[in-house]
Design a protein around this motif. Sequence first.
Motif, PDB file in Angstrom:
ATOM      1  N   ASP A 128       3.774   9.947  -9.799  1.00 27.11           N
ATOM      2  CA  ASP A 128       3.095  10.213 -11.066  1.00 27.11           C
ATOM      3  C   ASP A 128       2.470  11.604 -11.080  1.00 27.11           C
ATOM      4  O   ASP A 128       2.570  12.341 -12.067  1.00 27.11           O
ATOM      5  N   ARG A 129       1.832  11.965  -9.970  1.00 25.52           N
ATOM      6  CA  ARG A 129       1.194  13.284  -9.878  1.00 25.52           C
ATOM      7  C   ARG A 129       2.243  14.391  -9.949  1.00 25.52           C
ATOM      8  O   ARG A 129       2.080  15.387 -10.662  1.00 25.52           O
ATOM      9  N   LEU A 130       3.358  14.219  -9.238  1.00 27.40           N
ATOM     10  CA  LEU A 130       4.408  15.232  -9.236  1.00 27.40           C
ATOM     11  C   LEU A 130       5.073  15.362 -10.608  1.00 27.40           C
ATOM     12  O   LEU A 130       5.397  16.468 -11.048  1.00 27.40           O
ATOM     13  N   GLU A 131       5.262  14.234 -11.293  1.00 32.99           N
ATOM     14  CA  GLU A 131       5.823  14.295 -12.645  1.00 32.99           C
ATOM     15  C   GLU A 131       4.897  15.064 -13.577  1.00 32.99           C
ATOM     16  O   GLU A 131       5.363  15.861 -14.401  1.00 32.99           O
ATOM     17  N   LYS A 132       3.591  14.843 -13.447  1.00 34.30           N
ATOM     18  CA  LYS A 132       2.632  15.570 -14.270  1.00 34.30           C
ATOM     19  C   LYS A 132       2.674  17.062 -13.951  1.00 34.30           C
ATOM     20  O   LYS A 132       2.652  17.896 -14.858  1.00 34.30           O
ATOM     21  N   GLU A 133       2.774  17.410 -12.675  1.00 36.36           N
ATOM     22  CA  GLU A 133       2.861  18.820 -12.291  1.00 36.36           C
ATOM     23  C   GLU A 133       4.118  19.469 -12.858  1.00 36.36           C
ATOM     24  O   GLU A 133       4.072  20.607 -13.331  1.00 36.36           O
ATOM     25  N   ILE A 134       5.225  18.752 -12.819  1.00 35.95           N
ATOM     26  CA  ILE A 134       6.479  19.289 -13.359  1.00 35.95           C
ATOM     27  C   ILE A 134       6.337  19.531 -14.858  1.00 35.95           C
ATOM     28  O   ILE A 134       6.749  20.582 -15.370  1.00 35.95           O
ATOM     29  N   LEU A 135       5.761  18.573 -15.572  1.00 33.35           N
ATOM     30  CA  LEU A 135       5.558  18.761 -17.010  1.00 33.35           C
ATOM     31  C   LEU A 135       4.637  19.942 -17.291  1.00 33.35           C
ATOM     32  O   LEU A 135       4.888  20.725 -18.212  1.00 33.35           O
ATOM     33  N   ASP A 136       3.575  20.082 -16.497  1.00 34.13           N
ATOM     34  CA  ASP A 136       2.666  21.221 -16.674  1.00 34.13           C
ATOM     35  C   ASP A 136       3.386  22.542 -16.415  1.00 34.13           C
ATOM     36  O   ASP A 136       3.186  23.523 -17.137  1.00 34.13           O
ATOM     37  N   LEU A 137       4.235  22.583 -15.389  1.00 37.54           N
ATOM     38  CA  LEU A 137       4.989  23.801 -15.093  1.00 37.54           C
ATOM     39  C   LEU A 137       5.986  24.119 -16.207  1.00 37.54           C
ATOM     40  O   LEU A 137       6.153  25.281 -16.581  1.00 37.54           O
ATOM     41  N   LYS A 138       6.621  23.087 -16.753  1.00 37.69           N
ATOM     42  CA  LYS A 138       7.543  23.316 -17.866  1.00 37.69           C
ATOM     43  C   LYS A 138       6.802  23.874 -19.072  1.00 37.69           C
ATOM     44  O   LYS A 138       7.283  24.790 -19.732  1.00 37.69           O
TER      45      LYS A 138
ATOM     46  N   LYS B 106       0.837  -1.207   0.000  1.00 37.32           N
ATOM     47  CA  LYS B 106       0.000   0.000   0.000  1.00 37.32           C
ATOM     48  C   LYS B 106       0.872   1.257   0.000  1.00 37.32           C
ATOM     49  O   LYS B 106       0.604   2.207  -0.735  1.00 37.32           O
ATOM     50  N   ILE B 107       1.937   1.243   0.783  1.00 34.72           N
ATOM     51  CA  ILE B 107       2.838   2.396   0.835  1.00 34.72           C
ATOM     52  C   ILE B 107       3.480   2.634  -0.527  1.00 34.72           C
ATOM     53  O   ILE B 107       3.534   3.761  -1.024  1.00 34.72           O
ATOM     54  N   VAL B 108       3.968   1.573  -1.146  1.00 31.73           N
ATOM     55  CA  VAL B 108       4.610   1.702  -2.458  1.00 31.73           C
ATOM     56  C   VAL B 108       3.618   2.199  -3.502  1.00 31.73           C
ATOM     57  O   VAL B 108       3.943   3.061  -4.334  1.00 31.73           O
ATOM     58  N   THR B 109       2.401   1.700  -3.456  1.00 32.09           N
ATOM     59  CA  THR B 109       1.371   2.135  -4.398  1.00 32.09           C
ATOM     60  C   THR B 109       1.058   3.616  -4.209  1.00 32.09           C
ATOM     61  O   THR B 109       0.961   4.374  -5.188  1.00 32.09           O
ATOM     62  N   ASP B 110       0.922   4.048  -2.959  1.00 29.60           N
ATOM     63  CA  ASP B 110       0.663   5.465  -2.681  1.00 29.60           C
ATOM     64  C   ASP B 110       1.826   6.338  -3.152  1.00 29.60           C
ATOM     65  O   ASP B 110       1.617   7.419  -3.718  1.00 29.60           O
ATOM     66  N   GLN B 111       3.052   5.879  -2.920  1.00 32.30           N
ATOM     67  CA  GLN B 111       4.210   6.645  -3.352  1.00 32.30           C
ATOM     68  C   GLN B 111       4.268   6.744  -4.875  1.00 32.30           C
ATOM     69  O   GLN B 111       4.626   7.789  -5.416  1.00 32.30           O
ATOM     70  N   GLN B 112       3.912   5.677  -5.571  1.00 28.69           N
ATOM     71  CA  GLN B 112       3.923   5.721  -7.032  1.00 28.69           C
ATOM     72  C   GLN B 112       2.878   6.698  -7.552  1.00 28.69           C
ATOM     73  O   GLN B 112       3.131   7.440  -8.501  1.00 28.69           O
ATOM     74  N   ARG B 113       1.707   6.740  -6.918  1.00 32.11           N
ATOM     75  CA  ARG B 113       0.690   7.718  -7.310  1.00 32.11           C
ATOM     76  C   ARG B 113       1.207   9.140  -7.108  1.00 32.11           C
ATOM     77  O   ARG B 113       0.994  10.018  -7.943  1.00 32.11           O
ATOM     78  N   THR B 114       1.892   9.365  -5.981  1.00 34.45           N
ATOM     79  CA  THR B 114       2.446  10.681  -5.692  1.00 34.45           C
ATOM     80  C   THR B 114       3.510  11.054  -6.719  1.00 34.45           C
ATOM     81  O   THR B 114       3.534  12.182  -7.225  1.00 34.45           O
TER      82      THR B 114
END
Length: 68
Positions: free
Chosen positions: A35-45, A25-33
């Motif tokens: 993924d979300r942060l990578e998307k935010e970085i791409l949006d900011l770029k 569960k921890i690993v799954t939650d971290q992967q979601r986080t």
Amino acid sequence: MDEKRIIDLEIRFSHLDDFIDQLNKIVTDQQRTIDRLEKEILDLKRSATGGSGVDSTRSLKDDKPPHY
């Protein structure tokens, strides 16, 4: 093997199984986080380059200050 030893092994196995579920569960939650942060970085770029990247020569110096 005697009965007590088998019971002890079953208890340990049960605890380990629960621990593995928690880690999963921890690993799954971290992967979601991640993924979300990578998307935010791409949006900011994209927003930093003007969305399409066509106006890459634009600078913050070109923007008018808010009091104008």
